[in-house]
Motif scaffolding. Structure first.
Motif, PDB file in Angstrom:
ATOM      1  N   SER A 173     117.924  55.223  83.056  1.00 47.88           N
ATOM      2  CA  SER A 173     116.851  55.372  84.042  1.00 47.88           C
ATOM      3  C   SER A 173     117.352  56.094  85.291  1.00 47.88           C
ATOM      4  O   SER A 173     116.613  56.863  85.904  1.00 47.88           O
ATOM      5  CB  SER A 173     116.262  54.017  84.393  1.00 47.88           C
ATOM      6  N   LYS A 213     119.671  58.448  85.355  1.00 48.60           N
ATOM      7  CA  LYS A 213     119.740  59.863  84.983  1.00 48.60           C
ATOM      8  C   LYS A 213     118.342  60.461  84.927  1.00 48.60           C
ATOM      9  O   LYS A 213     118.128  61.610  85.325  1.00 48.60           O
ATOM     10  CB  LYS A 213     120.459  60.047  83.644  1.00 48.60           C
ATOM     11  N   TRP A 214     117.384  59.693  84.441  1.00 51.11           N
ATOM     12  CA  TRP A 214     115.998  60.162  84.346  1.00 51.11           C
ATOM     13  C   TRP A 214     115.421  60.431  85.735  1.00 51.11           C
ATOM     14  O   TRP A 214     114.760  61.444  85.964  1.00 51.11           O
ATOM     15  CB  TRP A 214     115.165  59.129  83.617  1.00 51.11           C
ATOM     16  N   LYS A 215     115.707  59.532  86.690  1.00 58.82           N
ATOM     17  CA  LYS A 215     115.215  59.707  88.057  1.00 58.82           C
ATOM     18  C   LYS A 215     115.848  60.912  88.707  1.00 58.82           C
ATOM     19  O   LYS A 215     115.194  61.635  89.475  1.00 58.82           O
ATOM     20  CB  LYS A 215     115.511  58.459  88.882  1.00 58.82           C
ATOM     21  N   GLU A 216     117.112  61.182  88.430  1.00 62.27           N
ATOM     22  CA  GLU A 216     117.804  62.335  89.008  1.00 62.27           C
ATOM     23  C   GLU A 216     117.192  63.650  88.504  1.00 62.27           C
ATOM     24  O   GLU A 216     117.125  64.635  89.237  1.00 62.27           O
ATOM     25  CB  GLU A 216     119.285  62.296  88.660  1.00 62.27           C
ATOM     26  N   ARG A 217     116.773  63.670  87.250  1.00 63.02           N
ATOM     27  CA  ARG A 217     116.201  64.884  86.670  1.00 63.02           C
ATOM     28  C   ARG A 217     114.779  65.135  87.174  1.00 63.02           C
ATOM     29  O   ARG A 217     114.347  66.267  87.309  1.00 63.02           O
ATOM     30  CB  ARG A 217     116.156  64.787  85.154  1.00 63.02           C
ATOM     31  N   ASN A 218     114.023  64.102  87.416  1.00 65.73           N
ATOM     32  CA  ASN A 218     112.611  64.262  87.786  1.00 65.73           C
ATOM     33  C   ASN A 218     112.373  64.087  89.223  1.00 65.73           C
ATOM     34  O   ASN A 218     112.781  63.727  90.108  1.00 65.73           O
ATOM     35  CB  ASN A 218     111.735  63.270  86.995  1.00 65.73           C
TER      36      ASN A 218
END
Length: 66
Positions: A59, A61-66
């Motif tokens: 999660s 990593k997901w927040k960093e991408r989006n």
């Protein structure tokens, strides 16, 4: 005695006796297969902790991408 019977008896021997039998038969190039070690089963708590940590990392990593 059939070869299958002899093989079953050989496989039932302890490791030390297998080596002794191979020496008696003058067989030096045959490698005795060790049974694969089973990985220990983790507890439910360890499994949950592992999954929670994986999810947190995912999660982040997901927040960093989006």
């Amino acid at each position: 005695m059939q070869a299958e019977t002899a093989y079953a008896v050989f496989e039932a021997l302890p490791e030390q006796e297998k080596q002794r039998l191979l020496r008696m038969l003058s067989v030096s190039d045959v490698k005795v297969k060790n049974k694969p070690q089973k990985k220990p089963i983790i507890s439910d708590a360890e499994a949950r902790e592992y999954l929670i940590n994986k999810f947190k990392k995912f999660s982040q990593k997901w927040k960093e991408r989006n």
